[in-house]
Enzyme design. Structure first.
Site, mmCIF file in Angstrom:
data_model
loop_
_atom_site.group_PDB
_atom_site.id
_atom_site.type_symbol
_atom_site.label_atom_id
_atom_site.label_comp_id
_atom_site.label_asym_id
_atom_site.label_seq_id
_atom_site.Cartn_x
_atom_site.Cartn_y
_atom_site.Cartn_z
ATOM 1 N N TYR A 33 -28.839 58.752 44.084
ATOM 2 C CA TYR A 33 -29.972 59.126 43.251
ATOM 3 C C TYR A 33 -30.773 57.909 42.848
ATOM 4 O O TYR A 33 -30.342 56.766 43.025
ATOM 5 C CB TYR A 33 -29.498 59.919 42.027
ATOM 6 C CG TYR A 33 -28.846 59.089 40.930
ATOM 7 C CD1 TYR A 33 -27.582 58.533 41.098
ATOM 8 C CD2 TYR A 33 -29.505 58.852 39.720
ATOM 9 C CE1 TYR A 33 -26.994 57.787 40.085
ATOM 10 C CE2 TYR A 33 -28.921 58.106 38.708
ATOM 11 C CZ TYR A 33 -27.667 57.576 38.895
ATOM 12 O OH TYR A 33 -27.093 56.820 37.904
ATOM 13 N N ARG A 52 -34.053 50.536 47.112
ATOM 14 C CA ARG A 52 -32.628 50.704 46.797
ATOM 15 C C ARG A 52 -32.111 52.053 47.311
ATOM 16 O O ARG A 52 -30.970 52.168 47.769
ATOM 17 C CB ARG A 52 -32.361 50.563 45.299
ATOM 18 C CG ARG A 52 -30.863 50.613 44.988
ATOM 19 C CD ARG A 52 -30.559 50.346 43.534
ATOM 20 N NE ARG A 52 -31.218 51.306 42.679
ATOM 21 C CZ ARG A 52 -31.349 51.176 41.355
ATOM 22 N NH1 ARG A 52 -30.836 50.107 40.748
ATOM 23 N NH2 ARG A 52 -31.956 52.088 40.638
ATOM 24 N N ARG A 101 -16.441 73.695 53.275
ATOM 25 C CA ARG A 101 -15.897 72.483 52.657
ATOM 26 C C ARG A 101 -15.001 71.766 53.663
ATOM 27 O O ARG A 101 -14.108 72.388 54.249
ATOM 28 C CB ARG A 101 -15.096 72.831 51.404
ATOM 29 C CG ARG A 101 -14.497 71.610 50.688
ATOM 30 C CD ARG A 101 -13.829 72.024 49.380
ATOM 31 N NE ARG A 101 -13.320 70.862 48.655
ATOM 32 C CZ ARG A 101 -12.086 70.374 48.762
ATOM 33 N NH1 ARG A 101 -11.208 70.945 49.584
ATOM 34 N NH2 ARG A 101 -11.715 69.320 48.067
ATOM 35 N N LYS A 151 -25.859 53.638 44.594
ATOM 36 C CA LYS A 151 -26.173 54.445 43.407
ATOM 37 C C LYS A 151 -25.784 55.895 43.651
ATOM 38 O O LYS A 151 -26.640 56.754 43.899
ATOM 39 C CB LYS A 151 -27.656 54.296 43.038
ATOM 40 C CG LYS A 151 -27.990 54.751 41.625
ATOM 41 C CD LYS A 151 -29.357 54.251 41.216
ATOM 42 C CE LYS A 151 -29.849 54.828 39.906
ATOM 43 N NZ LYS A 151 -29.041 54.512 38.748
ATOM 44 N N LEU A 207 -24.248 47.761 39.846
ATOM 45 C CA LEU A 207 -25.472 48.285 40.456
ATOM 46 C C LEU A 207 -26.536 47.188 40.400
ATOM 47 O O LEU A 207 -26.675 46.492 39.385
ATOM 48 C CB LEU A 207 -25.968 49.515 39.694
ATOM 49 C CG LEU A 207 -27.173 50.154 40.393
ATOM 50 C CD1 LEU A 207 -26.732 50.898 41.656
ATOM 51 C CD2 LEU A 207 -27.924 51.093 39.466
HETATM 52 N N1 PDD Z 1 -29.034 54.076 35.538
HETATM 53 N N2 PDD Z 1 -26.079 49.960 36.141
HETATM 54 C C1 PDD Z 1 -25.768 51.263 36.213
HETATM 55 C C2 PDD Z 1 -24.330 51.661 36.319
HETATM 56 C C3 PDD Z 1 -26.796 52.233 36.161
HETATM 57 O O1 PDD Z 1 -26.498 53.537 36.242
HETATM 58 C C4 PDD Z 1 -28.143 51.812 36.040
HETATM 59 C C5 PDD Z 1 -29.294 52.784 36.012
HETATM 60 C C6 PDD Z 1 -28.410 50.427 35.955
HETATM 61 C C7 PDD Z 1 -29.812 49.894 35.839
HETATM 62 O O2 PDD Z 1 -30.520 50.054 37.043
HETATM 63 P P1 PDD Z 1 -32.109 50.219 37.050
HETATM 64 O O3 PDD Z 1 -32.652 49.046 36.326
HETATM 65 O O4 PDD Z 1 -32.457 50.216 38.480
HETATM 66 O O5 PDD Z 1 -32.425 51.510 36.327
HETATM 67 C C8 PDD Z 1 -27.355 49.536 36.035
HETATM 68 C C9 PDD Z 1 -30.083 55.059 35.525
HETATM 69 C C10 PDD Z 1 -31.233 54.701 34.662
HETATM 70 C C11 PDD Z 1 -29.490 56.412 35.182
HETATM 71 O O6 PDD Z 1 -28.415 56.683 35.678
HETATM 72 O O7 PDD Z 1 -30.104 57.192 34.446
#
Ligand code: PDD
Length: 287
Positions: A33, A52, A101, A151, A207
């Site tokens: 996502y 990404r 599945r 992600k 991440l």
């Molecule tokens: N989350 N680390 C983790 C584990 C994250 O889930 C996120 C982002 C980040 C920051 O990444 P970015 O700057 O690209 O948003 C770091 C998003 C915002 C979410 O899950 O809602």
């Protein structure tokens, strides 16, 4: 009012949108996502989020459902149809519905990936009052899998971490592995010592935040010193300042770690300045 969401080529009222019970996103968390923020009706750091997304899809050998131009068009269409001034666009791609599945991936070319997007309306997203008081965080062990640079939608442990934080009267949890902070439940973590910004280096342990990349670039352009290395909770508790970054929180000051107040307990000047620069620069470059 009902939102318009996007599912596999169709714009639908949210009540009418559906994904199969055999979708591997649902059964196996086999999906990735992105969350892109919207300020003033425009997309923040869209190119970074889509780059990404490609990396996440490639790492899992999921076919990209549509190209970047089409993704931009869909984002814009949803922002317009839902009249989003400030908010978020959530995008998810899963390996799709192979009709049953099975642990094995479906054979290449046999299953179309599922593409879902929806908006979240967040009026005043950039004026979040929490940025004026700062967040309290607690530390928890990082027991996630080893490819946190992808992600994926496997967000159960980060959700549990958020609940542990809430129950402890805090705003978020910083995860700790081998004595060092990896990241927050949904954000990257930083401390500031003697004006120097310290954040963990990129690796599969965290991440690779799109906001992180932009903030570090702006910091260096503003002649601030940046050191990419791990830090412990003890070092963070003795730091001058701390903060986190993400697409939804931008730059959010952290004022307390495991009950220990940082400095005078108010957001620090480096975090406040970086928040200002980030919002200004990224609004300027928004699509
Ligand atoms: N989350 N680390 C983790 C584990 C994250 O889930 C996120 C982002 C980040 C920051 O990444 P970015 O700057 O690209 O948003 C770091 C998003 C915002 C979410 O899950 O809602």
């Amino acid at each position: 009012m009902s939102r318009t969401v996007y599912v596999n080529g169709a714009y639908l009222a949210e009540e009418r949108a559906a994904v199969s019970v055999f979708d591997r996103g649902f059964l196996m968390a086999d999906g990735v996502y992105e969350v892109t923020s919207v300020l003033g009706g425009r997309l923040i750091d869209f190119g970074g989020h889509m780059a990404r997304l490609r990396r996440s899809l490639d790492a899992l050998e999921i076919e990209a459902p549509v190209d970047d131009d089409e993704l931009l068009a869909i984002h814009r269409e949803l922002v317009a149809r839902n009249a989003i001034e400030d908010g978020l666009v959530y995008l998810q791609v899963t390996r799709g519905n192979p009709g049953d599945r099975d642990f094995a991936y479906p054979a290449p070319g046999t299953t179309r990936p599922t593409l879902v997007l929806f908006t979240q309306d967040k009026p005043g997203l950039a004026d979040n009052p929490a940025a004026r008081t700062g967040w309290k965080v607690i530390s928890i062990p990082d027991i996630r899998w080893g490819r946190r640079d992808i992600k994926t939608v496997q967000l159960l442990y980060p959700s549990m971490g958020k609940m542990m934080a809430k129950r402890a009267g805090a705003d978020d949890a910083w995860m700790v592995e081998d004595g060092f902070v990896t990241e927050g439940t949904s954000n990257n973590a930083y401390i500031v010592r003697g004006g120097r910004i310290i954040t963990r280096q990129l690796s599969p342990d965290i991440l690779h935040g799109i906001t992180r990349a932009a903030v570090l670039r702006f910091a260096r352009e503003a002649q601030m010193e940046v050191e990419e290395r791990p830090f412990s909770i003890e070092e963070a508790q003795g730091a001058d300042e701390a903060f986190v970054t993400s697409a939804s929180a931008f730059v959010m000051p952290v004022v307390e770690i495991d009950g220990v107040r940082l400095g005078d307990g108010a957001p620090g000047p480096v975090a406040r300045r970086l928040r200002e620069i980030y919002l200004e620069e990224s609004r300027r470059a928004a699509l």
